[in-house]
Motif scaffolding. Structure first.
Motif, mmCIF file in Angstrom:
data_model
loop_
_atom_site.group_PDB
_atom_site.id
_atom_site.type_symbol
_atom_site.label_atom_id
_atom_site.label_comp_id
_atom_site.label_asym_id
_atom_site.label_seq_id
_atom_site.Cartn_x
_atom_site.Cartn_y
_atom_site.Cartn_z
ATOM 1 N N PHE A 1 5.078 11.120 -8.247
ATOM 2 C CA PHE A 1 3.633 11.110 -8.019
ATOM 3 C C PHE A 1 3.029 9.702 -8.083
ATOM 4 O O PHE A 1 1.818 9.537 -8.075
ATOM 5 N N ASP A 2 3.887 8.671 -8.123
ATOM 6 C CA ASP A 2 3.429 7.284 -8.096
ATOM 7 C C ASP A 2 3.509 6.742 -6.669
ATOM 8 O O ASP A 2 4.479 7.018 -5.953
ATOM 9 N N LEU A 3 2.524 5.968 -6.277
ATOM 10 C CA LEU A 3 2.513 5.342 -4.951
ATOM 11 C C LEU A 3 2.297 3.846 -5.134
ATOM 12 O O LEU A 3 1.400 3.418 -5.859
ATOM 13 N N TYR A 4 3.141 3.064 -4.487
ATOM 14 C CA TYR A 4 3.050 1.606 -4.560
ATOM 15 C C TYR A 4 2.487 1.084 -3.247
ATOM 16 O O TYR A 4 3.041 1.349 -2.178
ATOM 17 N N ILE A 5 1.387 0.387 -3.333
ATOM 18 C CA ILE A 5 0.792 -0.220 -2.146
ATOM 19 C C ILE A 5 1.513 -1.550 -1.964
ATOM 20 O O ILE A 5 1.202 -2.548 -2.583
ATOM 21 N N ASP A 6 2.512 -1.483 -1.115
ATOM 22 C CA ASP A 6 3.482 -2.557 -0.920
ATOM 23 C C ASP A 6 2.919 -3.679 -0.064
ATOM 24 O O ASP A 6 3.160 -4.846 -0.325
ATOM 25 N N LEU B 1 3.352 1.531 2.357
ATOM 26 C CA LEU B 1 3.416 2.283 1.109
ATOM 27 C C LEU B 1 4.850 2.500 0.657
ATOM 28 O O LEU B 1 5.733 2.769 1.476
ATOM 29 N N GLY B 2 5.050 2.402 -0.647
ATOM 30 C CA GLY B 2 6.359 2.638 -1.230
ATOM 31 C C GLY B 2 6.299 3.754 -2.251
ATOM 32 O O GLY B 2 5.294 3.926 -2.943
#
Length: 191
Positions: A112-117, A68-69
């Motif tokens: 509040f953004d999450l990047y599924i890296d 996660l990023g």
């Protein structure tokens, strides 16, 4: 069957290498600099973030990886000295710069953004709900409202799963070196 999701830093050494192997198998098309699996394992074993990288462990065996990023941290950071030790000074420095330009660039703007890296499953666990479970885990983390993921256009199974999980396309990048190599183009999706 006992399934649990465990942070990379809390896995034992064998499980960490299983996670690294899943990562390498899932993303080997990006690793044009070598096919030497031993070197790739040595490079990525210490590069995975112990807190922002997770494994789905089934009966004591890692069968999936989730990285996660956020707008402050990414789940993979390559070590320059190790890169030079593994690949030589010139090539190692190039690899280090290229990999960290990819894995350390900012991918989301807001807290509040999450990047599924990183999302990948072992070959024997594909089609058994591992990726779904890992995605659900990311959705259950506190403090995030938007989730982003990228998929290659030719990876229709993954794209279908992401759409089923509520993701929609938000950006296509039709000009990509990977498209020239036959993998399709990157599609960014949001939920």
């Amino acid at each position: 069957m006992i399934r649990s999701i465990v942070q990379y830093g809390k896995l034992n050494e064998r499980q960490k290498f299983e996670v690294v192997d899943i990562f390498i198998d899932g993303f080997e098309h990006f690793m044009t600099f070598t096919k030497d699996r031993k070197k790739l394992r040595s490079l990525f074993y210490p590069a995975l973030n112990p807190v922002y990288t997770y494994a789905l462990v089934e009966n004591e065996t890692a069968v999936g990886i989730l990285g996660l990023g956020t707008n402050k941290i990414r789940p993979i950071k390559i070590d320059s000295e190790l890169c030079e030790e593994l690949f030589g000074s010139f090539k190692g420095n190039l690899i280090y710069k290229q990999m960290n330009s990819i894995f350390q660039s900012k991918v989301v703007q807001n807290n509040f953004d999450l990047y599924i890296d990183v999302l990948a499953t072992s070959k024997q666990a594909r089609g058994k709900g591992v990726a779904t479970r890992l995605l659900e885990h990311s959705f259950n983390l506190q403090g995030y409202r938007k989730y982003y993921i990228e998929v290659m256009s030719k990876n229709t199974n993954a794209k279908r799963l992401y759409e089923k999980m509520g993701f929609v396309e938000c950006k296509k990048n039709r000009i990509s070196p990977l498209a020239l190599r036959g993998y399709g183009y990157p599609i960014k999706m949001v939920k």
